[in-house]
Design a protein around this motif. Structure first.
Motif, PDB file in Angstrom:
ATOM      1  N   SER A  19     -44.335 -14.191 -78.105  1.00 43.61           N
ATOM      2  CA  SER A  19     -44.478 -14.787 -76.777  1.00 43.61           C
ATOM      3  C   SER A  19     -45.946 -14.773 -76.349  1.00 43.61           C
ATOM      4  CB  SER A  19     -43.619 -14.022 -75.769  1.00 43.61           C
ATOM      5  OG  SER A  19     -44.075 -12.688 -75.656  1.00 43.61           O
ATOM      6  N   GLY A  24     -43.386 -15.156 -70.862  1.00 43.21           N
ATOM      7  CA  GLY A  24     -42.375 -15.051 -71.912  1.00 43.21           C
ATOM      8  C   GLY A  24     -42.137 -16.355 -72.657  1.00 43.21           C
ATOM      9  N   THR A  35     -42.937 -28.254 -73.772  1.00 45.86           N
ATOM     10  CA  THR A  35     -41.623 -27.599 -73.765  1.00 45.86           C
ATOM     11  C   THR A  35     -41.752 -26.077 -73.873  1.00 45.86           C
ATOM     12  OG1 THR A  35     -41.434 -27.874 -76.151  1.00 45.86           O
ATOM     13  CG2 THR A  35     -40.423 -29.571 -74.792  1.00 45.86           C
ATOM     14  N   LEU A  51     -48.708  -8.664 -68.655  1.00 48.62           N
ATOM     15  CA  LEU A  51     -49.347  -8.527 -69.971  1.00 48.62           C
ATOM     16  C   LEU A  51     -48.344  -8.168 -71.075  1.00 48.62           C
ATOM     17  CD1 LEU A  51     -51.998  -8.487 -71.588  1.00 48.62           C
ATOM     18  CD2 LEU A  51     -52.344  -6.137 -70.816  1.00 48.62           C
ATOM     19  N   ASN A  52     -48.512  -8.839 -72.214  1.00 49.13           N
ATOM     20  CA  ASN A  52     -47.666  -8.664 -73.396  1.00 49.13           C
ATOM     21  C   ASN A  52     -48.136  -7.444 -74.205  1.00 49.13           C
ATOM     22  OD1 ASN A  52     -46.482  -8.895 -75.928  1.00 49.13           O
ATOM     23  ND2 ASN A  52     -46.757 -11.114 -76.072  1.00 49.13           N
ATOM     24  N   LEU A 278     -53.899  -5.201 -63.338  1.00 49.83           N
ATOM     25  CA  LEU A 278     -54.467  -3.865 -63.213  1.00 49.83           C
ATOM     26  C   LEU A 278     -55.213  -3.513 -64.508  1.00 49.83           C
ATOM     27  CD1 LEU A 278     -51.246  -2.332 -61.711  1.00 49.83           C
ATOM     28  CD2 LEU A 278     -53.444  -2.468 -60.513  1.00 49.83           C
ATOM     29  N   PRO A 279     -56.094  -2.535 -64.444  1.00 56.51           N
ATOM     30  CA  PRO A 279     -56.732  -2.082 -65.686  1.00 56.51           C
ATOM     31  C   PRO A 279     -55.669  -1.639 -66.698  1.00 56.51           C
ATOM     32  CG  PRO A 279     -57.817  -1.107 -63.784  1.00 56.51           C
ATOM     33  CD  PRO A 279     -56.596  -1.794 -63.273  1.00 56.51           C
TER      34      PRO A 279
ATOM     35  N   TYR B  59     -52.185   1.670 -63.371  1.00 48.42           N
ATOM     36  CA  TYR B  59     -52.493   0.887 -64.562  1.00 48.42           C
ATOM     37  C   TYR B  59     -51.460  -0.190 -64.815  1.00 48.42           C
ATOM     38  CZ  TYR B  59     -55.971   4.428 -65.045  1.00 48.42           C
ATOM     39  OH  TYR B  59     -57.030   5.239 -64.782  1.00 48.42           O
ATOM     40  N   GLN B  60     -51.879  -1.162 -65.596  1.00 47.13           N
ATOM     41  CA  GLN B  60     -51.054  -2.336 -65.877  1.00 47.13           C
ATOM     42  C   GLN B  60     -49.743  -1.947 -66.578  1.00 47.13           C
ATOM     43  OE1 GLN B  60     -51.767  -5.511 -65.009  1.00 47.13           O
ATOM     44  NE2 GLN B  60     -49.784  -6.076 -65.875  1.00 47.13           N
ATOM     45  N   ARG B  61     -48.654  -2.499 -66.098  1.00 42.20           N
ATOM     46  CA  ARG B  61     -47.375  -2.351 -66.825  1.00 42.20           C
ATOM     47  C   ARG B  61     -47.308  -3.439 -67.874  1.00 42.20           C
ATOM     48  NH1 ARG B  61     -42.386  -1.919 -62.860  1.00 42.20           N
ATOM     49  NH2 ARG B  61     -41.342  -2.574 -64.763  1.00 42.20           N
ATOM     50  N   LEU B  62     -46.735  -3.094 -69.018  1.00 43.40           N
ATOM     51  CA  LEU B  62     -46.705  -4.056 -70.121  1.00 43.40           C
ATOM     52  C   LEU B  62     -45.292  -4.562 -70.345  1.00 43.40           C
ATOM     53  CD1 LEU B  62     -49.018  -2.122 -72.596  1.00 43.40           C
ATOM     54  CD2 LEU B  62     -49.649  -3.919 -70.997  1.00 43.40           C
ATOM     55  N   ARG B  63     -45.213  -5.806 -70.792  1.00 44.00           N
ATOM     56  CA  ARG B  63     -43.957  -6.474 -71.114  1.00 44.00           C
ATOM     57  C   ARG B  63     -43.698  -6.362 -72.607  1.00 44.00           C
ATOM     58  NH1 ARG B  63     -45.938 -11.528 -71.531  1.00 44.00           N
ATOM     59  NH2 ARG B  63     -44.591 -12.015 -73.265  1.00 44.00           N
ATOM     60  N   ALA B  64     -42.445  -6.248 -73.013  1.00 46.03           N
ATOM     61  CA  ALA B  64     -42.140  -6.298 -74.454  1.00 46.03           C
ATOM     62  C   ALA B  64     -42.420  -7.708 -74.953  1.00 46.03           C
ATOM     63  CB  ALA B  64     -40.679  -5.950 -74.687  1.00 46.03           C
ATOM     64  N   ASP B  65     -42.843  -7.806 -76.222  1.00 49.81           N
ATOM     65  CA  ASP B  65     -43.155  -9.130 -76.780  1.00 49.81           C
ATOM     66  C   ASP B  65     -41.877  -9.842 -77.193  1.00 49.81           C
ATOM     67  OD1 ASP B  65     -44.293 -11.345 -77.957  1.00 49.81           O
ATOM     68  OD2 ASP B  65     -44.684 -10.306 -79.864  1.00 49.81           O
ATOM     69  N   SER B  66     -41.260 -10.564 -76.247  1.00 53.40           N
ATOM     70  CA  SER B  66     -40.098 -11.371 -76.626  1.00 53.40           C
ATOM     71  C   SER B  66     -40.075 -12.634 -75.771  1.00 53.40           C
ATOM     72  CB  SER B  66     -38.811 -10.578 -76.438  1.00 53.40           C
ATOM     73  OG  SER B  66     -38.694 -10.197 -75.090  1.00 53.40           O
ATOM     74  N   VAL B  67     -39.472 -13.668 -76.324  1.00 52.26           N
ATOM     75  CA  VAL B  67     -39.423 -14.960 -75.629  1.00 52.26           C
ATOM     76  C   VAL B  67     -38.304 -14.918 -74.602  1.00 52.26           C
ATOM     77  CG1 VAL B  67     -39.053 -17.442 -75.904  1.00 52.26           C
ATOM     78  CG2 VAL B  67     -40.356 -16.164 -77.627  1.00 52.26           C
ATOM     79  N   THR B  68     -38.665 -15.085 -73.325  1.00 53.84           N
ATOM     80  CA  THR B  68     -37.677 -15.026 -72.251  1.00 53.84           C
ATOM     81  C   THR B  68     -37.611 -16.331 -71.468  1.00 53.84           C
ATOM     82  OG1 THR B  68     -39.393 -14.063 -70.863  1.00 53.84           O
ATOM     83  CG2 THR B  68     -37.871 -12.525 -71.916  1.00 53.84           C
ATOM     84  N   GLU B  69     -38.580 -17.227 -71.716  1.00 53.61           N
ATOM     85  CA  GLU B  69     -38.632 -18.491 -70.969  1.00 53.61           C
ATOM     86  C   GLU B  69     -37.886 -19.593 -71.718  1.00 53.61           C
ATOM     87  OE1 GLU B  69     -39.824 -19.184 -68.036  1.00 53.61           O
ATOM     88  OE2 GLU B  69     -40.892 -17.318 -67.586  1.00 53.61           O
ATOM     89  N   ASP B  71     -37.092 -24.063 -71.660  1.00 54.74           N
ATOM     90  CA  ASP B  71     -37.817 -25.303 -71.388  1.00 54.74           C
ATOM     91  C   ASP B  71     -37.440 -25.894 -70.026  1.00 54.74           C
ATOM     92  OD1 ASP B  71     -39.063 -27.728 -71.451  1.00 54.74           O
ATOM     93  OD2 ASP B  71     -37.651 -28.626 -72.891  1.00 54.74           O
ATOM     94  N   HIS B  73     -39.608 -28.387 -68.684  1.00 56.26           N
ATOM     95  CA  HIS B  73     -40.689 -29.356 -68.473  1.00 56.26           C
ATOM     96  C   HIS B  73     -40.235 -30.571 -67.669  1.00 56.26           C
ATOM     97  CE1 HIS B  73     -39.203 -31.715 -71.921  1.00 56.26           C
ATOM     98  NE2 HIS B  73     -40.048 -32.661 -71.568  1.00 56.26           N
TER      99      HIS B  73
END
Lengths: 475, 95
Positions: A19, A24, A35, A51-52, A278-279, B59-69, B71, B73
């Motif tokens: 992603s 996402g 798309t 952030l990822n 955030l940092p 500090y920044q919270r991080l998201r897991a790397d996965s496709v959640t979106e 289409d 458009h």
């Protein structure tokens, strides 16, 4: 006057995440326009970036692989400029506190090892794509690429020739694909190189004025663009001209660089910390778990190949050109215990045949186990080099395993010396003139006789054995 | 620090905001009063205090790397001024 070339590279690597860096959306290449562009990617009002973790982890892997400093606290900034493929009007990047600083990469040029130091590497988002070709008076915008995570890797200006720049770019390409943070596909723009080039009189301490060649997407273009640019700069200076700082584009059709914008038009990006983010804090446990999961790196593997298998430094460099190639070599070498011979086959027959078929090592029809078995049959004397090539062809065509092909095609090297002596006697009888020539000291005729015997044995005789027997008979 | 009318015009150009001379003058005095505020804050002794990139020390919270979106458009492009073959159309830009 003698001139010295000074080159520094900035490489944009698209990170191999599923992603995007702040949304996402999928990063898969080649989808229908827009798309894979979410509300965050197209910058609808009110959206916020998140952030990822995967992108940050790629940067950690890279830092560990090049021995760089990882900034435990790093910060995202906004880089402001207007362009239609940048929907927010700013790119989220890192300026003052990038995630990675320092580190170094070893390159090999003309047999000489050199260390190229890196300045920094920072995380940022890619822009969308502008399509000018198919429209009259308008530009089409595809935002699928907008928000794809990038690691921009900046070297020190330490390269002194296009060959060194290419060697550095190749070593970097090998490393980022090796540790799995980038797919390395240059046609698809996954690995894009900008080259900062200047020249100065040999012995001068200060750098000359540099021009930046943008967006080179092949190693060949990188070499051609730098060579052209260096020639142009030297000619301009020797004609009494001056170099103005500028951004230039390389045109592969003409082989020339041309100016895109001068310093006067240079962007004033007005960077400032992005208040939406955030940092970023990297905790030690995370860094250590990434370190523990790193594969053995190319430099370490090269040393090991030299020590374990007795291959040269040069060959070890070639064999570690990609992780897949290195793993293939090692598996084959372990299967037969003949590292040097396997190295010759991998870089010779196998590479040539793969190139001709436009396949890469992962698609090789001949497995590492099969190549190992083939080399084992050369080693134990069953096959000569020539017969082995025929067996290799059989393996390539999928005709079965090594021993089965030897059996089915009757490719076993002749080991029965009685049978061989019979052939030699026949050849000698038929070539009395050559025999007399040899006895009167003509060495050349001896080789001709070996050729005759090999031919008569249909290539199955062991050339060393033929040599010995023939010598004995002519005594 | 205070801004000249030329500074104000340059900033406006960078931000793609069209302003005339009288607006530039008005903006100049407004911006300069903001700079006065900044000058007041900068007068505080910050010796030995690490600069902050954000007002809160979190500090920044991080998201897991996965496709959640998925289409969307068509919905996004329904409000776009010009669209063709899935592309947003904009006035021609060439660099």
């Amino acid at each position: 006057m003698k001139w010295e070339t000074v080159i520094g590279l900035e490489v944009h690597t698209q990170l191999a995440t599923q992603s995007k860096i702040f949304s996402g959306s999928s990063t898969a290449f080649g989808a229908s326009p827009n798309t894979q562009a979410s509300a965050v990617d197209i910058a609808l009002p009110g959206v916020l970036p998140v952030l990822n973790k995967g992108a940050v982890e790629c940067a950690i892997k890279f830092a560990l692989a090049i021995g760089a400093t990882l900034n435990r606290i790093n910060v995202f900034d906004r880089k402001n400029y207007f362009y239609p493929d940048l929907p927010k009007g700013y790119q989220i990047s890192q300026l003052a506190k990038p995630i990675v600083e320092g580190g170094a990469l070893k390159i090999l040029v003309d047999g000489e090892e050199r260390i190229i130091n890196l300045t920094r590497a920072h995380l940022e988002e890619d822009a969308g794509k502008s399509l000018h070709e198919n429209f009259q008076g308008v530009t089409g915008i595809d935002l699928n690429r907008a928000g794809t995570p990038l690691l921009e890797i900046v070297s020190e200006p330490e390269m002194r020739s296009s060959a060194e720049a290419v060697a550095y770019a190749r070593a970097l390409h090998t490393l980022v694909t090796w540790i799995g943070i980038c797919d390395g596909n240059m046609q698809e723009g996954s690995f894009r190189v900008d080259a900062n080039v200047s020249v100065r009189p040999v012995g001068q301490a200060e750098f000359g004025t540099r021009r930046e060649i943008k967006n080179l997407n092949s190693f060949r273009f990188l070499q051609q663009a730098i060579d052209y640019e260096v020639r142009w700069q030297i000619e301009t200076l020797e004609d009494g001209g001056r170099i103005e700082q500028a951004t230039v584009l390389f045109d592969p059709d003409t082989g020339e660089t041309r100016m895109m914008r001068s310093k006067e038009d240079a962007h004033d990006y007005r960077y400032f910390p992005d208040p939406d983010l955030l940092p970023v804090k990297l905790d030690e446990d995370w860094i250590e778990s990434v370190r523990a999961a790193l594969p053995e790196l190319p430099a370490a593997m090269q040393l090991r190949f030299q020590n374990d298998f007795g291959v040269s430094a040069y060959d070890a460099g070639l064999l570690t050109g990609s992780r897949a190639l290195a793993e293939y070599f090692e598996a084959a070498a372990r299967a037969c215990g003949q590292g040097k011979l396997v190295a010759n086959w991998v870089m010779g027959e196998l590479s040539a045949t793969l190139n001709k078929a436009e396949l890469d090592i992962m698609q090789s029809p001949v497995s590492s186990r099969q190549l190992g078995a083939l080399v084992a049959r050369i080693q134990d004397g069953t096959l000569s080099g020539k017969l082995a090539k025929q067996v290799f062809e059989g393996l390539w065509e999928g005709a079965g395993e090594v021993d089965a092909i030897i059996e089915a095609r009757g490719l076993k090297q002749m080991s029965d010396s009685g049978e061989l002596e019979k052939i030699i006697d026949e050849v000698l009888a038929a070539n009395q003139k050559s025999v007399e020539e040899i006895r009167s000291g003509k060495e050349k005729a001896f080789n001709a006789l070996i050729g005759q015997v090999m031919k008569a044995s249909k290539g199955k005789a062991n050339p060393a054995q033929v040599n010995d027997l023939l010598k004995a008979k002519l005594q | 620090m205070s801004l000249s009318p030329d500074d104000v015009k340059r900033i406006a150009r960078l931000a793609r905001i069209e302003i005339d001379d009288s607006q530039a003058l008005a903006s100049q005095s407004q911006l300069n009063s903001i700079f006065d505020l900044i000058a007041t804050m900068q007068a505080v002794d910050t010796q030995g205090i690490a600069p902050m990139a954000h007002a809160q020390e979190v500090y920044q919270r991080l998201r897991a790397d996965s496709v959640t979106e998925t289409d969307h458009h068509a919905a996004f492009q329904a409000i776009a001024p010009a669209v063709e073959n899935g592309l947003y159309l904009v006035p021609k830009v060439i660099e």
